[in-house]
Design a protein around this motif. Sequence first.
Motif, PDB file in Angstrom:
ATOM      1  N   GLY A  34      76.302   2.364  69.472  1.00 39.97           N
ATOM      2  CA  GLY A  34      77.698   2.394  69.066  1.00 39.97           C
ATOM      3  C   GLY A  34      77.971   3.539  68.107  1.00 39.97           C
ATOM      4  N   ARG A  35      79.227   3.857  67.959  1.00 34.65           N
ATOM      5  CA  ARG A  35      79.599   5.025  67.172  1.00 34.65           C
ATOM      6  C   ARG A  35      79.256   4.868  65.697  1.00 34.65           C
ATOM      7  NH1 ARG A  35      84.344   7.193  64.656  1.00 34.65           N
ATOM      8  NH2 ARG A  35      84.422   9.489  64.870  1.00 34.65           N
ATOM      9  N   ARG A  36      79.435   3.662  65.155  1.00 36.46           N
ATOM     10  CA  ARG A  36      79.142   3.465  63.734  1.00 36.46           C
ATOM     11  C   ARG A  36      77.673   3.720  63.439  1.00 36.46           C
ATOM     12  NH1 ARG A  36      81.277  -1.859  60.762  1.00 36.46           N
ATOM     13  NH2 ARG A  36      83.209  -0.761  61.302  1.00 36.46           N
ATOM     14  N   LEU A  89      78.995  14.846  68.046  1.00 36.62           N
ATOM     15  CA  LEU A  89      78.667  13.463  68.391  1.00 36.62           C
ATOM     16  C   LEU A  89      79.768  12.841  69.246  1.00 36.62           C
ATOM     17  CD1 LEU A  89      77.085  10.779  68.104  1.00 36.62           C
ATOM     18  CD2 LEU A  89      78.355  10.403  65.964  1.00 36.62           C
ATOM     19  N   ASP A  90      81.005  13.072  68.883  1.00 40.01           N
ATOM     20  CA  ASP A  90      82.116  12.437  69.591  1.00 40.01           C
ATOM     21  C   ASP A  90      82.296  12.965  71.008  1.00 40.01           C
ATOM     22  OD1 ASP A  90      82.638  10.784  67.491  1.00 40.01           O
ATOM     23  OD2 ASP A  90      84.280  11.986  66.666  1.00 40.01           O
ATOM     24  N   ARG A  91      81.655  14.112  71.321  1.00 43.06           N
ATOM     25  CA  ARG A  91      81.676  14.576  72.703  1.00 43.06           C
ATOM     26  C   ARG A  91      81.147  13.498  73.639  1.00 43.06           C
ATOM     27  NH1 ARG A  91      78.849  20.573  72.499  1.00 43.06           N
ATOM     28  NH2 ARG A  91      80.425  21.611  71.203  1.00 43.06           N
ATOM     29  N   PHE A 102      88.810   6.150  69.556  1.00 45.25           N
ATOM     30  CA  PHE A 102      89.498   7.074  68.657  1.00 45.25           C
ATOM     31  C   PHE A 102      90.975   6.741  68.500  1.00 45.25           C
ATOM     32  CE2 PHE A 102      86.148   9.330  70.991  1.00 45.25           C
ATOM     33  CZ  PHE A 102      85.304   9.631  69.931  1.00 45.25           C
ATOM     34  N   ASP A 103      91.496   7.219  67.383  1.00 42.64           N
ATOM     35  CA  ASP A 103      92.945   7.237  67.156  1.00 42.64           C
ATOM     36  C   ASP A 103      93.402   8.642  67.508  1.00 42.64           C
ATOM     37  OD1 ASP A 103      95.543   7.085  66.304  1.00 42.64           O
ATOM     38  OD2 ASP A 103      95.055   7.066  64.167  1.00 42.64           O
ATOM     39  N   GLU A 133      86.938  18.570  73.646  1.00 42.84           N
ATOM     40  CA  GLU A 133      86.864  17.316  74.399  1.00 42.84           C
ATOM     41  C   GLU A 133      88.044  16.406  74.073  1.00 42.84           C
ATOM     42  OE1 GLU A 133      83.281  19.457  74.579  1.00 42.84           O
ATOM     43  OE2 GLU A 133      84.258  18.681  72.758  1.00 42.84           O
ATOM     44  N   ALA A 134      88.488  16.413  72.812  1.00 40.72           N
ATOM     45  CA  ALA A 134      89.684  15.648  72.452  1.00 40.72           C
ATOM     46  C   ALA A 134      90.904  16.206  73.174  1.00 40.72           C
ATOM     47  CB  ALA A 134      89.901  15.680  70.944  1.00 40.72           C
TER      48      ALA A 134
END
Length: 330
Positions: A34-36, A89-91, A102-103, A133-134
């Motif tokens: 998970g992201r956290r 990382l968020d990629r 995400f918001d 990517e966003a």
Amino acid sequence: MNTANAAGADWSQTRERSNRFALRFISWVAVHGGRRAARVLLWPITAYFLLFAAPARRHSRRYLARALGRTPTWRDQWRHFHHFASTVLDRVYFLRDMPQCFDLQVEGAEPLRQVLDAGQGAFLVGAHIGSFEALAAAGRAQGCSNIAMVMYPDNARMINAALAAIAPGFQMRIIALGQRGATLAIRDWLDGGGLVGLLADRSLPGAAQRETVHRLPFLGHEAPFAEGPFRLAQLLRRPVIFMAGLYNGGRAYRVRFEPLADFSTVPADAHGRDEQLRAAVHAYAARLESLCREAPYNWFNFHDFWLEDGGVAAARDAGAGAGRPGDRTG
């Protein structure tokens, strides 16, 4: 018109420290933990580059001093590298189509919708700022999935390797510059109503021998900006939309689209065409400068952007075995 030899900022020859094993490991942690949990990895990664990546640290300090208007502290540089590591990382989540993590706020979607409705295609011109990517995720949310990235061949190979490690099932349409038929491939993609994305804040070393590179005021100092991306848009008579996907910390991303230039109509005389190009390059540099002041920790151009480094600094850092973060390619 001033020109600059970009050979001094040979970012294309700098060795990347990332590798497929590390990317696969980070991807595995991100997906299964998970992201956290995965964000815990950002601390040692940030510390590593802050301590051991001497050239990146030097370029970060120089840039932040100009964007912030003061001498940056180590906390500023930590934040700069941490922002970069966060977007990397968020990629994983964006490429695996997990936008619920995400918001994601979108500004200026109307110009993009107008281009899509017209079916004429357009150029999306951005920079190594925030997260591409966003931007792609926001584009898909607006009903646009036919985005092709235009980049240099070596960068195309690097990004394909990275995508294979992060999201094996993800396919990105890439058109490599410098290969036979590249311009025709771009034209055909646009004719099909597609969008073509380019990152225009770098010049390939030696670009001044092949195209005009404008030296423009940027954060208080002159910097080189190549007109190549805009000349291509002018040649193909397409509108240009500036794009940026800013990381605001935590889960927050702010995506922005803004009309930058319209080459649908091109002056018949050479002087008029040159002035049209010049205006577009100036508008791009001004827009990028504004964003760097607005969101200073989002610009990830960790190389000698202002062409100020001499051989002594470069040799010193090379002797120390220092490296740089794996910059996004474009």
